[in-house]
Write a protein that holds these residues in place. Structure first.
Motif, PDB file in Angstrom:
ATOM      1  N   LEU A  56     -13.435  -7.828   5.432  1.00 15.10           N
ATOM      2  CA  LEU A  56     -12.519  -6.949   4.710  1.00 15.10           C
ATOM      3  C   LEU A  56     -13.197  -6.369   3.471  1.00 15.10           C
ATOM      4  O   LEU A  56     -13.952  -7.052   2.779  1.00 15.10           O
ATOM      5  N   ASN A 192       4.198   1.032   0.783  1.00 14.27           N
ATOM      6  CA  ASN A 192       2.983   0.311   1.187  1.00 14.27           C
ATOM      7  C   ASN A 192       2.892  -1.066   0.545  1.00 14.27           C
ATOM      8  O   ASN A 192       3.465  -1.321  -0.516  1.00 14.27           O
ATOM      9  N   SER A 204      -8.827  -4.817   1.877  1.00 20.93           N
ATOM     10  CA  SER A 204      -8.238  -4.160   3.045  1.00 20.93           C
ATOM     11  C   SER A 204      -9.289  -4.043   4.137  1.00 20.93           C
ATOM     12  O   SER A 204     -10.491  -4.168   3.890  1.00 20.93           O
ATOM     13  N   ARG A 205      -8.826  -3.767   5.331  1.00 16.78           N
ATOM     14  CA  ARG A 205      -9.755  -3.467   6.423  1.00 16.78           C
ATOM     15  C   ARG A 205     -10.234  -2.019   6.286  1.00 16.78           C
ATOM     16  O   ARG A 205      -9.726  -1.268   5.455  1.00 16.78           O
ATOM     17  N   TYR A 215      -4.281   0.315   1.464  1.00 17.60           N
ATOM     18  CA  TYR A 215      -2.968  -0.314   1.559  1.00 17.60           C
ATOM     19  C   TYR A 215      -2.500  -0.348   3.007  1.00 17.60           C
ATOM     20  O   TYR A 215      -3.034   0.351   3.870  1.00 17.60           O
ATOM     21  N   TYR A 216      -1.479  -1.160   3.248  1.00 21.50           N
ATOM     22  CA  TYR A 216      -0.907  -1.322   4.583  1.00 21.50           C
ATOM     23  C   TYR A 216       0.524  -0.775   4.587  1.00 21.50           C
ATOM     24  O   TYR A 216       1.301  -1.064   3.690  1.00 21.50           O
ATOM     25  N   GLU A 234       1.240  -1.192  10.952  1.00 23.05           N
ATOM     26  CA  GLU A 234       0.119  -1.921  10.377  1.00 23.05           C
ATOM     27  C   GLU A 234       0.480  -3.364   9.992  1.00 23.05           C
ATOM     28  O   GLU A 234      -0.315  -4.054   9.366  1.00 23.05           O
ATOM     29  N   LEU A 238      -2.051  -6.383   9.189  1.00 20.94           N
ATOM     30  CA  LEU A 238      -1.908  -7.134   7.944  1.00 20.94           C
ATOM     31  C   LEU A 238      -1.906  -8.635   8.212  1.00 20.94           C
ATOM     32  O   LEU A 238      -2.542  -9.406   7.487  1.00 20.94           O
ATOM     33  N   ASP A 241      -5.401  -9.802   8.869  1.00 20.19           N
ATOM     34  CA  ASP A 241      -6.234  -9.794   7.668  1.00 20.19           C
ATOM     35  C   ASP A 241      -5.839 -10.888   6.686  1.00 20.19           C
ATOM     36  O   ASP A 241      -6.690 -11.413   5.951  1.00 20.19           O
TER      37      ASP A 241
END
Length: 248
Positions: A56, A192, A204-205, A215-216, A234, A238, A241
């Motif tokens: 990440l 987000n 984050s990825r 952000y997700y 997402e 999440l 991750d």
């Protein structure tokens, strides 16, 4: 035994000797340098070696990894909570308000699902900041938490000084927040989630181009699969991750 047979054994022994001299050191070198690819079919990152770092990305500002700013607010139990209370924990950050008629219920239902997926992890938490602190007192936040099923002791729904909360959202995380009388509910904010590692860094990825997604999306559920524009949800990413950061 004939001489021909003896010569055959000598030839085979010579071939084995040459193979050992040439190839065995190369195999050992590949293993030593971890150049042997292992097929890993498990998706349960929680059982993997905790010393292995994840892939990440760190969110960088001016070349420096972005860290959670210092904060101090009051949670639903009337307890003072600061960023230090989250040290050593992987957690999600959101900005919301209890009377939100649009995206907040969707966001918090998704967070409840994530909470339940990580119910056995003492080092996982959530930090929820109300953007309507004048109304969202600790008592109101406590009722809201009970209504939605918040059970994680590391999930703090926080209230406090409005200016400080808005500064944390807009400057600390660049998660848009504003008071707008003309919109439903009277407030606008990002839908987000920010993901924070155990050392307080935003992570984050990466997208298909190798850039951090930062952000997700917190609004679309796993069950819905895609949003109104056809973009994929997402929440599942999440969850994956979070597992990676828990094992760092």
């Amino acid at each position: 035994m004939s001489k021909k047979t003896n010569y055959s054994y000598i030839g085979i022994a010579f071939i084995i000797l040459v193979f050992g001299i040439i190839f065995i050191p190369k195999i050992i070198d590949r293993i030593t340098n971890k150049d042997v690819i292992r097929n890993e079919s498990r998706s349960d990152y929680a059982t993997e070696n905790k010393s292995v770092g994840s892939n990440l990305a760190f969110i960088e500002i001016n070349g420096e990894p972005k860290k959670v700013p210092t904060f101090s607010f009051t949670d639903q139990n009337g307890k003072k909570v600061t960023n230090k209370d989250y040290e050593g924990k992987v957690y999600i950050i959101e900005f919301f308000f209890t009377t939100c008629p649009t995206i907040c219920p969707r966001m918090n239902r998704n967070l409840i699902q994530i909470q339940n997926a990580f119910k056995d992890f003492e080092d996982f938490g959530v930090a929820s900041f109300t953007i309507n602190p004048d109304y969202d007192t600790p008592e109101v936040l406590k009722n809201y938490a009970e209504q939605y099923g918040v059970t994680n002791p590391n999930w703090h729904l926080m209230t406090g000084n409005k200016e400080a909360i808005y500064k944390l959202a807009n400057e600390g995380f660049n998660l848009y927040t504003a008071e707008e009388a003309e919109v439903a509910g009277g407030f606008e904010h990002s839908g987000n989630f920010a993901l924070i590692d155990k050392n307080g860094f935003i992570r984050s990825r990466k997208d298909v181009f190798g850039n951090p997604i930062i952000y997700y999306k917190g609004i679309v559920s796993e069950e819905e699969k895609v949003d109104d524009d056809g973009s994929p949800e997402e929440i599942s990413a999440l969850k994956e991750d979070i597992k990676k950061l828990l094992n760092e």
